[in-house]
Enzyme design. Structure first.
Site, mmCIF file in Angstrom:
data_model
loop_
_atom_site.group_PDB
_atom_site.id
_atom_site.type_symbol
_atom_site.label_atom_id
_atom_site.label_comp_id
_atom_site.label_asym_id
_atom_site.label_seq_id
_atom_site.Cartn_x
_atom_site.Cartn_y
_atom_site.Cartn_z
ATOM 1 N N HIS A 123 -50.757 34.622 71.734
ATOM 2 C CA HIS A 123 -51.254 36.128 71.923
ATOM 3 C C HIS A 123 -50.031 36.830 71.280
ATOM 4 C CE1 HIS A 123 -51.077 40.023 74.110
ATOM 5 N NE2 HIS A 123 -52.242 39.871 74.499
ATOM 6 N N ASP A 200 -45.628 31.387 78.146
ATOM 7 C CA ASP A 200 -46.347 32.698 78.503
ATOM 8 C C ASP A 200 -47.406 32.080 79.372
ATOM 9 O OD1 ASP A 200 -48.555 34.529 78.368
ATOM 10 O OD2 ASP A 200 -48.379 34.809 76.490
ATOM 11 N N GLN A 203 -52.251 33.838 81.102
ATOM 12 C CA GLN A 203 -53.548 33.632 81.490
ATOM 13 C C GLN A 203 -53.888 32.564 82.585
ATOM 14 O OE1 GLN A 203 -56.338 35.302 80.991
ATOM 15 N NE2 GLN A 203 -55.445 36.538 79.309
ATOM 16 N N LYS A 226 -53.260 40.857 85.997
ATOM 17 C CA LYS A 226 -54.523 39.648 85.635
ATOM 18 C C LYS A 226 -54.598 39.026 86.721
ATOM 19 C CE LYS A 226 -53.362 39.383 80.710
ATOM 20 N NZ LYS A 226 -54.313 40.225 79.908
ATOM 21 N N CYS A 365 -55.629 40.600 70.401
ATOM 22 C CA CYS A 365 -54.275 40.318 70.317
ATOM 23 C C CYS A 365 -53.769 39.014 69.895
ATOM 24 C CB CYS A 365 -53.312 40.838 71.551
ATOM 25 S SG CYS A 365 -53.622 42.296 72.015
HETATM 26 N N1 PLP Z 1 -50.316 36.439 76.745
HETATM 27 C C1 PLP Z 1 -51.386 36.384 76.856
HETATM 28 C C2 PLP Z 1 -51.941 34.857 76.764
HETATM 29 C C3 PLP Z 1 -52.522 37.207 77.187
HETATM 30 O O1 PLP Z 1 -53.757 37.270 77.537
HETATM 31 C C4 PLP Z 1 -51.850 38.705 77.640
HETATM 32 C C5 PLP Z 1 -52.857 39.801 77.674
HETATM 33 O O2 PLP Z 1 -53.828 39.578 77.309
HETATM 34 C C6 PLP Z 1 -50.560 38.810 77.130
HETATM 35 C C7 PLP Z 1 -49.732 37.719 76.799
HETATM 36 C C8 PLP Z 1 -49.624 40.007 77.409
HETATM 37 O O3 PLP Z 1 -50.149 40.514 78.585
HETATM 38 P P1 PLP Z 1 -49.719 42.011 79.079
HETATM 39 O O4 PLP Z 1 -50.403 42.945 78.209
HETATM 40 O O5 PLP Z 1 -49.922 42.196 80.617
HETATM 41 O O6 PLP Z 1 -48.075 42.247 78.803
#
Ligand code: PLP
Length: 410
Positions: A123, A200, A203, A226, A365
């Site tokens: 992401h 990260d 998910q 999430k 993203c």
């Molecule tokens: N990392 C992953 C794998 C994600 O799916 C997302 C959001 O979809 C993020 C980071 C970023 O999350 P946030 O927008 O809540 O900061």
């Protein structure tokens, strides 16, 4: 253990909504989950009865608010199996956590020529912060390739490791492919080269039991929204000794020990990373979300998600004209990215919405991944424990009709 989905759904009033005259089928959980009454009520209860600013008051409400906020921190620490709650920092979301780490640790310890390893399916939250730091420090970003089966190429990863590797930063679960990555393996390899492992978990944390100690991670980032909690709160866990070696990311109230006109000294962790008034109600909501998930049982959540995903995949595979992206097997959470061949995913999402089905379409993203998959964008259905096989059947049926409708124009 199978969960009683119908009973749990009663906790989510929004699931009774009608969209365009049809019962809502909410398959956009990877973007943000829905919220149970228990989470909303915990926040309302706090605002109606206990609200005041935290950590700085001698009066009763401030003491109560502080206690509730710190209890939420304890709950998040327990949820991640962190050894102590002092090393859990409340952030706005995963994005802020990744930036916190990249700026704080990166600017202090990285220098030109050092290397950070990510992968092609990350992401942007685990890509762009490294670009920003690279511009300031001259570090090099290396990316692990994907294999044809959509899993990360571990041989390629091992070939990227070297004495210049300082950080390995990998998503626990891909938000496009659904792949659950072998974090313990990455962490062990990173540590062989004295590199740090940052995960990260945006998910993964909503869908599987996270144990930061068993994963051998050094840092782990999550987003509350999430995993049933409100927007505006996330958490960043790090090993206490590593956090203590990092400079603050933001300066201001709450994070200091002593301030003069000339200089400041800083509070201990976690406060030194929580400048300003935090999202108190949201953190309390995250605590309530953790309670809720613990009651359902994370093993049960994963079992349900995997079963539903496999059910949906088995149906999708029988449909002609549908391309699927993601690995086969149980190392895949509740995310299915797909395209109707020749149809723009936004048109697919709009057609499904007209029948009450919420999915996401776009690059998610993850533009480097789109490039690796050789597509502009995909449609994505993502499940949670409150979704049912009956909803999957509706989705498949509408998808088939959508394909046939657009097929007439192809
Ligand atoms: N990392 C992953 C794998 C994600 O799916 C997302 C959001 O979809 C993020 C980071 C970023 O999350 P946030 O927008 O809540 O900061």
């Amino acid at each position: 253990m199978p969960i009683n989905v119908e009973k749990l759904r009663q906790d989510f009033p929004i699931l009774n909504r009608k969209i365009n005259g049809k019962a809502l089928v909410y398959f956009d959980n990877a973007a943000s989950s829905q919220k149970p009454k228990q989470v909303v009520e915990a926040m309302m209860n706090y605002y109606y009865n206990n609200h005041a600013n935290v950590h700085r008051g001698a009066h009763t409400l401030s003491v109560e608010a502080t206690q509730m906020y710190e209890e939420a921190r304890e709950k998040v620490a327990g949820f991640l199996n962190a050894p102590s709650s002092e090393s859990v920092i409340f952030t706005r979301n995963t994005t802020e956590a990744m930036n916190l780490f990249a700026y704080s640790w990166g600017k202090r310890y990285l220098k030109a020529g050092d290397e950070v390893i990510i992968n092609h399916a990350e992401h942007h939250a685990n890509v762009v912060p490294w670009h920003l730091i690279a511009q300031e420090t001259g570090i090099k970003i290396r990316a692990i390739r994907l294999k044809d089966d959509y899993r990360l190429d571990l041989e390629h990863f091992e070939s990227l490791l070297n004495d210049k590797t300082k950080i390995v930063s990998i998503a626990h679960m891909s938000n496009v492919l659904g792949t659950i990555n072998p974090i313990k393996y990455f962490a062990d390899k990173a540590h062989e080269y004295s590199a740090l492992m940052i995960v990260d978990g945006a998910q993964a944390a909503p869908h599987l039991k996270v144990d930061v100690q068993a994963l051998a991670a050094d840092f782990y980032a999550i987003s509350g929204h999430k995993m049933l909690a409100p927007t505006g709160v996330g958490a960043f866990w790090g090993k206490a000794e590593l956090l203590r070696s990092m400079p603050p990311f933001l300066g201001g109230g709450e994070m200091i020990r002593k301030v003069t006109i000339e200089t400041s000294t800083y509070a201990d962790i976690p406060m030194c990373f929580e400048a300003g008034t935090p999202n108190i109600a949201e953190a309390i909501g995250l605590g309530a979300a953790v309670d809720y998930l613990n009651n359902v049982g994370m093993e049960n959540v994963l079992e349900h998600d995997v079963k539903l995903t496999n059910y949906a995949l088995s149906k999708l595979k029988t449909l002609k004209g549908i391309s699927l992206y993601g690995p086969e097997g149980d190392d895949r959470g509740g995310i299915i990215s797909f395209n109707i061949d020749g149809v723009h995913p936004h048109d697919v999402a709009t057609a499904l919405d007209s029948e009450g089905i919420a999915i996401r379409a776009g690059h998610h993203c993850a533009q480097p991944l789109m490039k690796a998959l050789n597509v502009q964008s995909t449609a994505r259905a993502s499940f949670y424990f409150y979704n049912t096989e009956a909803e999957v059947d509706i989705f498949i049926n509408v998808l088939e009709k959508t394909r046939d409708f657009f097929g007439d124009f192809l």
